[in-house]
Design a protein around this motif. Structure first.
Motif, PDB file in Angstrom:
ATOM      1  N   SER A 135       0.823  -1.211   0.000  1.00 33.94           N
ATOM      2  CA  SER A 135       0.000   0.000   0.000  1.00 33.94           C
ATOM      3  C   SER A 135       0.855   1.258   0.000  1.00 33.94           C
ATOM      4  CB  SER A 135      -0.925  -0.014   1.226  1.00 33.94           C
ATOM      5  OG  SER A 135      -1.674   1.182   1.300  1.00 33.94           O
ATOM      6  N   ALA A 136       1.910   1.275   0.823  1.00 30.20           N
ATOM      7  CA  ALA A 136       2.779   2.452   0.879  1.00 30.20           C
ATOM      8  C   ALA A 136       3.509   2.666  -0.445  1.00 30.20           C
ATOM      9  CB  ALA A 136       3.785   2.294   2.021  1.00 30.20           C
ATOM     10  N   SER A 137       3.992   1.585  -1.053  1.00 28.03           N
ATOM     11  CA  SER A 137       4.696   1.715  -2.327  1.00 28.03           C
ATOM     12  C   SER A 137       3.769   2.229  -3.422  1.00 28.03           C
ATOM     13  CB  SER A 137       5.285   0.361  -2.738  1.00 28.03           C
ATOM     14  OG  SER A 137       6.207  -0.113  -1.774  1.00 28.03           O
ATOM     15  N   LEU A 138       2.534   1.729  -3.455  1.00 25.89           N
ATOM     16  CA  LEU A 138       1.576   2.200  -4.451  1.00 25.89           C
ATOM     17  C   LEU A 138       1.228   3.665  -4.227  1.00 25.89           C
ATOM     18  CD1 LEU A 138      -0.827  -0.865  -4.694  1.00 25.89           C
ATOM     19  CD2 LEU A 138       0.891  -0.149  -6.353  1.00 25.89           C
ATOM     20  N   THR A 139       1.172   4.085  -2.965  1.00 25.50           N
ATOM     21  CA  THR A 139       0.877   5.491  -2.666  1.00 25.50           C
ATOM     22  C   THR A 139       1.983   6.398  -3.188  1.00 25.50           C
ATOM     23  OG1 THR A 139      -0.387   4.883  -0.701  1.00 25.50           O
ATOM     24  CG2 THR A 139       0.414   7.149  -0.831  1.00 25.50           C
ATOM     25  N   TYR A 140       3.230   6.007  -2.958  1.00 23.20           N
ATOM     26  CA  TYR A 140       4.343   6.809  -3.469  1.00 23.20           C
ATOM     27  C   TYR A 140       4.394   6.761  -4.996  1.00 23.20           C
ATOM     28  CZ  TYR A 140       6.340   7.687   1.141  1.00 23.20           C
ATOM     29  OH  TYR A 140       6.549   8.124   2.419  1.00 23.20           O
ATOM     30  N   GLY A 141       4.024   5.621  -5.566  1.00 19.70           N
ATOM     31  CA  GLY A 141       3.952   5.565  -7.022  1.00 19.70           C
ATOM     32  C   GLY A 141       2.889   6.495  -7.572  1.00 19.70           C
ATOM     33  N   LEU A 168       2.946   9.973 -10.188  1.00 19.67           N
ATOM     34  CA  LEU A 168       2.043  10.283 -11.291  1.00 19.67           C
ATOM     35  C   LEU A 168       1.338  11.616 -11.078  1.00 19.67           C
ATOM     36  CD1 LEU A 168       0.466   6.754 -11.899  1.00 19.67           C
ATOM     37  CD2 LEU A 168       2.413   7.819 -13.046  1.00 19.67           C
ATOM     38  N   LEU A 169       1.009  11.941  -9.825  1.00 21.90           N
ATOM     39  CA  LEU A 169       0.362  13.225  -9.545  1.00 21.90           C
ATOM     40  C   LEU A 169       1.298  14.392  -9.847  1.00 21.90           C
ATOM     41  CD1 LEU A 169      -1.611  12.561  -6.223  1.00 21.90           C
ATOM     42  CD2 LEU A 169      -2.528  12.831  -8.528  1.00 21.90           C
TER      43      LEU A 169
END
Length: 289
Positions: free
Chosen positions: A43-49, A53-54
């Motif tokens: 979850s943390a890695s996807l958030t930083y990913g 993109l943002l």
């Protein structure tokens, strides 16, 4: 005359009933009785990913490296060198497009290091490290975001190539396999640039070092010309150049002439690069102050 001494009132101990009411007010202020669960590694890695993109959303200029540059490279090399190298731009495009695709994506790998170095320079890096999340999540998330950039750049190069006449004998599956192999190698190579980003002082220094390494590796390879046309002493370097190995493996997949040995060699090289440089990058990241 007698004086009376007033006794100081002793502080009253909080009663058992007062403590829950105090806790209730604090809980009401923060908004809930239960703490939210900690984000897991995925979850943390996807958030930083998603953060990566943002950043592209808020700064669209970052898309130039995955849109405009691939278009420029494809058009320039095809129409400037095509006639001299293969007799016509169309014939040269069939040979050069896998190489242009490889060069374009490899050049983009440096931007992960520039991003992490910019975060360090602005102080965002220290804030992220203080969060109670899986420590490598920032680096892994950056890699995930950039992997999507690699796919986008590949799509741009292939779209332009098809528009000006390129046709892959290996078909759709061959192209997809070539892009997957390319992304695998470039993600492993990004660990090396992360080390550079964590060690040097400025983003400009990151770009300077990266370009100094990438230019010889990409141009002194089989990206734009067959090694047989080069002097013997130069062929010795070209034959062992990792970029040449990657280009030949991708070219074989796209031309329906896949060489299992080349593909296996690229996969093994990607795993070896990750095994060597990922622990170093993570160690530098954990010790960075």
């Amino acid at each position: 005359m007698t004086t009376t001494t007033r006794a100081e009132p002793t502080p009253r101990e909080p009663t058992r009933d007062a403590v829950p009411s105090l806790d209730a007010s604090v809980i009401a202020a923060v908004g809930g009785a239960e703490r939210p669960p900690h984000a897991g590694p995925v979850s943390a890695s996807l958030t930083y990913g998603w953060r990566a993109l943002l950043k592209i959303k808020h700064v669209p200029e970052q898309l130039f490296d995955v849109t405009m540059f691939p278009i420029m490279f494809t058009l320039m090399f095809t129409y400037v060198f095509g006639g001299a190298m293969a007799g016509s731009p169309g014939e040269y495009l069939q040979y050069a497009l896998p190489g242009i695709l490889t060069q374009t994506v490899i050049f983009i790998t440096m931007y992960t290091a520039m991003t992490i170095n910019t975060d360090i320079e602005k102080g965002v890096f220290d804030r992220f490290r203080s969060l109670p999340v899986w420590r490598p999540a920032l680096l892994v998330g950056a890699l995930l975001g950039d992997a999507l950039r690699y796919v986008l750049a590949s799509a741009v190069v292939l779209t332009v190539g098809v528009a000006i006449g390129y046709r892959a004998p290996g078909g759709f599956l061959g192209v997809v396999a070539a892009v997957a192999l390319l992304v695998l190698f470039c993600v492993s190579l990004t660990w090396l640039w992360l080390i550079v980003g964590l060690k040097v002082r400025t983003p400009n220094a990151v770009m300077g070092i990266s370009m100094m390494v990438l230019f010889p590796l990409t141009f002194v390879s089989s990206v734009f010309a067959p090694p047989e046309t080069m002097p013997g002493w130069l062929q010795s370097f070209v034959d062992v150049n990792p970029v040449t190995l990657l280009v030949e493996a991708a070219r074989g997949l796209m031309n329906d002439a896949a060489d299992g040995g080349d593909i296996l060699l690229v996969v093994v090289l990607s795993v070896a690069i990750t095994a060597v440089f990922a622990p170093i990058a993570l160690r530098l990241y954990n010790r960075k102050t």
